[in-house]
Design a protein around this motif. Structure first.
Motif, PDB file in Angstrom:
ATOM      1  N   ARG A 124      30.405  42.470  26.716  1.00 18.99           N
ATOM      2  CA  ARG A 124      29.007  42.646  27.067  1.00 18.99           C
ATOM      3  C   ARG A 124      28.953  43.521  28.307  1.00 18.99           C
ATOM      4  O   ARG A 124      29.494  43.165  29.347  1.00 18.99           O
ATOM      5  CB  ARG A 124      28.380  41.277  27.351  1.00 18.99           C
ATOM      6  CG  ARG A 124      26.935  41.332  27.728  1.00 18.99           C
ATOM      7  CD  ARG A 124      26.409  39.918  27.865  1.00 18.99           C
ATOM      8  NE  ARG A 124      25.024  39.926  28.241  1.00 18.99           N
ATOM      9  CZ  ARG A 124      24.234  38.882  28.149  1.00 18.99           C
ATOM     10  NH1 ARG A 124      24.710  37.733  27.701  1.00 18.99           N
ATOM     11  NH2 ARG A 124      22.983  38.961  28.507  1.00 18.99           N
ATOM     12  N   LEU A 125      28.344  44.695  28.184  1.00 23.33           N
ATOM     13  CA  LEU A 125      28.216  45.602  29.322  1.00 23.33           C
ATOM     14  C   LEU A 125      26.940  45.295  30.078  1.00 23.33           C
ATOM     15  O   LEU A 125      25.857  45.246  29.490  1.00 23.33           O
ATOM     16  CB  LEU A 125      28.199  47.059  28.861  1.00 23.33           C
ATOM     17  CG  LEU A 125      29.447  47.569  28.172  1.00 23.33           C
ATOM     18  CD1 LEU A 125      29.297  49.052  27.874  1.00 23.33           C
ATOM     19  CD2 LEU A 125      30.675  47.311  28.997  1.00 23.33           C
ATOM     20  N   GLN A 126      27.071  45.105  31.379  1.00 16.04           N
ATOM     21  CA  GLN A 126      25.916  44.780  32.209  1.00 16.04           C
ATOM     22  C   GLN A 126      25.782  45.788  33.340  1.00 16.04           C
ATOM     23  O   GLN A 126      26.762  46.406  33.762  1.00 16.04           O
ATOM     24  CB  GLN A 126      26.065  43.370  32.794  1.00 16.04           C
ATOM     25  CG  GLN A 126      26.123  42.289  31.736  1.00 16.04           C
ATOM     26  CD  GLN A 126      26.193  40.911  32.369  1.00 16.04           C
ATOM     27  OE1 GLN A 126      27.134  40.609  33.076  1.00 16.04           O
ATOM     28  NE2 GLN A 126      25.181  40.112  32.112  1.00 16.04           N
ATOM     29  N   ARG A 163      31.831  51.358  36.362  1.00 18.93           N
ATOM     30  CA  ARG A 163      31.526  52.170  37.534  1.00 18.93           C
ATOM     31  C   ARG A 163      30.476  53.209  37.165  1.00 18.93           C
ATOM     32  O   ARG A 163      30.430  53.670  36.023  1.00 18.93           O
ATOM     33  CB  ARG A 163      32.779  52.875  38.025  1.00 18.93           C
ATOM     34  CG  ARG A 163      33.788  51.941  38.627  1.00 18.93           C
ATOM     35  CD  ARG A 163      34.974  52.716  39.129  1.00 18.93           C
ATOM     36  NE  ARG A 163      35.957  51.802  39.660  1.00 18.93           N
ATOM     37  CZ  ARG A 163      37.226  52.078  39.785  1.00 18.93           C
ATOM     38  NH1 ARG A 163      37.696  53.261  39.420  1.00 18.93           N
ATOM     39  NH2 ARG A 163      38.051  51.191  40.290  1.00 18.93           N
ATOM     40  N   PRO A 164      29.659  53.624  38.125  1.00 19.10           N
ATOM     41  CA  PRO A 164      28.648  54.643  37.832  1.00 19.10           C
ATOM     42  C   PRO A 164      29.292  55.911  37.269  1.00 19.10           C
ATOM     43  O   PRO A 164      30.319  56.376  37.754  1.00 19.10           O
ATOM     44  CB  PRO A 164      28.010  54.913  39.201  1.00 19.10           C
ATOM     45  CG  PRO A 164      28.245  53.652  39.972  1.00 19.10           C
ATOM     46  CD  PRO A 164      29.572  53.126  39.503  1.00 19.10           C
TER      47      PRO A 164
END
Length: 95
Positions: free
Chosen positions: A35-37, A7-8
């Motif tokens: 893996r962060l996207q 989340r932002p």
């Protein structure tokens, strides 16, 4: 590997995520790599593009997204950098 979108304004808390995964999943089902996207890549029919992600693998030199490794010793997900990557490749780090 699991692909995640945060989340932002949020950041990945490696130890907390490890504890969460440890409580919910048996050892064989825990993702060894994260893996962060920014957003999930989707097809025209709103399916996740898993084949492309699998083809890219988990080489930090090839993957532009941040990668994390499940580290059983520290009980946390830790950033996968070149040193850890080499350890995985030459067998020093067991996954």
């Amino acid at each position: 590997m699991a692909a995640l979108v945060l989340r932002p304004g949020c950041r990945l808390d490696g130890p907390a995520l490890y504890r969460h995964v440890e409580q919910l999943l048996p050892p064989y089902a825990r993702p060894r790599f994260l893996r962060l996207q920014e957003r999930l890549a989707m097809t025209e029919t709103f399916k996740q593009q898993k084949v492309r992600l699998a083809q890219e693998g988990f080489d930090p030199a090839r993957v532009p997204d941040p990668l994390f490794l499940l580290d059983e010793a520290t009980k946390a997900y830790v950033p996968l950098g070149p040193a850890l990557w080499e350890g995985v490749l030459d067998g020093r780090l067991r996954i």
